[in-house]
Design an enzyme around this catalytic site. Structure first.
Site, mmCIF file in Angstrom:
data_model
loop_
_atom_site.group_PDB
_atom_site.id
_atom_site.type_symbol
_atom_site.label_atom_id
_atom_site.label_comp_id
_atom_site.label_asym_id
_atom_site.label_seq_id
_atom_site.Cartn_x
_atom_site.Cartn_y
_atom_site.Cartn_z
ATOM 1 N N HIS A 17 0.838 -1.204 0.000
ATOM 2 C CA HIS A 17 0.000 0.000 0.000
ATOM 3 C C HIS A 17 0.877 1.261 0.000
ATOM 4 C CE1 HIS A 17 -2.705 -2.841 2.459
ATOM 5 N NE2 HIS A 17 -3.334 -2.685 1.309
ATOM 6 N N LYS A 41 -17.768 -6.910 6.574
ATOM 7 C CA LYS A 41 -16.439 -7.545 6.495
ATOM 8 C C LYS A 41 -15.663 -7.171 7.758
ATOM 9 C CE LYS A 41 -12.272 -7.473 3.610
ATOM 10 N NZ LYS A 41 -11.580 -6.733 2.557
ATOM 11 N N ARG A 90 -2.273 -5.884 -8.147
ATOM 12 C CA ARG A 90 -1.144 -6.798 -8.018
ATOM 13 C C ARG A 90 -1.181 -7.732 -9.233
ATOM 14 N NH1 ARG A 90 -2.760 -8.369 -2.049
ATOM 15 N NH2 ARG A 90 -4.690 -8.170 -3.187
ATOM 16 N N SER A 128 -2.170 -8.081 3.203
ATOM 17 C CA SER A 128 -2.295 -7.877 4.651
ATOM 18 C C SER A 128 -2.576 -9.211 5.334
ATOM 19 C CB SER A 128 -3.433 -6.897 4.955
ATOM 20 O OG SER A 128 -3.158 -5.648 4.394
HETATM 21 O O1 PNS Z 1 -8.812 -3.074 0.472
HETATM 22 P P1 PNS Z 1 -10.100 -3.546 -0.124
HETATM 23 O O2 PNS Z 1 -10.845 -4.423 0.865
HETATM 24 O O3 PNS Z 1 -9.906 -4.221 -1.449
HETATM 25 O O4 PNS Z 1 -11.003 -2.244 -0.405
HETATM 26 C C1 PNS Z 1 -12.298 -2.326 -0.930
HETATM 27 C C2 PNS Z 1 -12.959 -0.959 -0.877
HETATM 28 C C3 PNS Z 1 -12.894 -0.404 0.544
HETATM 29 C C4 PNS Z 1 -12.240 -0.001 -1.783
HETATM 30 C C5 PNS Z 1 -14.431 -1.111 -1.340
HETATM 31 O O5 PNS Z 1 -15.036 -2.125 -0.609
HETATM 32 C C6 PNS Z 1 -15.229 0.177 -1.175
HETATM 33 O O6 PNS Z 1 -15.114 1.076 -1.972
HETATM 34 N N1 PNS Z 1 -16.026 0.243 -0.086
HETATM 35 C C7 PNS Z 1 -16.867 1.399 0.212
HETATM 36 C C8 PNS Z 1 -18.339 1.064 0.018
HETATM 37 C C9 PNS Z 1 -18.734 1.218 -1.442
HETATM 38 O O7 PNS Z 1 -18.685 2.287 -1.988
HETATM 39 N N2 PNS Z 1 -19.087 0.083 -2.078
HETATM 40 C C10 PNS Z 1 -19.465 0.045 -3.467
HETATM 41 C C11 PNS Z 1 -18.255 0.037 -4.385
HETATM 42 S S1 PNS Z 1 -18.567 -0.843 -5.784
#
Ligand code: PNS
Length: 160
Positions: A17, A41, A90, A128
């Site tokens: 990150h 989650k 990645r 992570s």
């Molecule tokens: O590190 P991650 O778990 O891959 O991140 C995922 C994240 C946080 C970017 C995604 O879940 C997100 O944008 N969450 C916010 C809620 C939202 O807007 N969901 C709809 C997106 S399609």
């Protein structure tokens, strides 16, 4: 002034990150790293811990802000009048999910462009969750997270 948002779970932040953060901070005038609070989650570290780890690890970067949000990314994006969502990729396996999220976000708000930065080769297989398992069983995590947060991560996760 171009504002970029780099959202994620950051549970916790790793060198993978941090590589994306450093590069994105050079590409945009302001970078907001957003810890997303996802009610479905569960995270290992609390939102406060995840924000704190990010703040400690990025203290030398001037044009950065660390924040958290429990809502839709796109609502936060609008509120901040941002220009770009940054995501790191990645392997190809990341692509389908990230591509879907980029399209959904753009569908919800046409101004929302997602820019993908490829992971550097050292972080290609770093996650992570893998790092957390290594910490849990007393392995060396110095190659995965900065020293300023490694002790706190080990203290929280190490069994015994
Ligand atoms: O590190 P991650 O778990 O891959 O991140 C995922 C994240 C946080 C970017 C995604 O879940 C997100 O944008 N969450 C916010 C809620 C939202 O807007 N969901 C709809 C997106 S399609």
């Amino acid at each position: 002034m171009k504002i970029a948002i780099y959202p994620g779970s950051f549970d916790p932040v790793t060198y993978g990150h941090l590589d994306i953060i450093e590069r994105a901070a050079k590409l945009f005038d302001r970078l907001i790293v957003l810890v997303s609070i996802n009610p479905v989650k569960p995270s290992t570290f609390s939102t406060e811990e995840r924000v704190d780890f990010l703040r400690k690890s990025t203290s030398v970067i001037e044009n950065i802000e660390i924040d958290s949000s429990s809502g839709l990314l796109i609502d936060y994006f609008k509120k901040k009048n941002a220009d770009v969502i940054v995501k790191g990729l990645r392997a190809m396996s990341d692509f389908e999910y990230e591509f879907q999220m980029a399209l959904i976000n753009k569908d919800m708000y046409q101004k929302a462009e997602t820019v993908f930065l490829s992971a550097n080769s050292a972080s290609m297989f770093l996650s992570s969750s893998a790092m957390k398992q290594i910490a849990m069983f007393g392995g060396d995590i110095s190659a995965f997270v900065p020293d300023c947060i490694a002790k706190d991560i080990i203290k929280r996760l190490k069994i015994n």
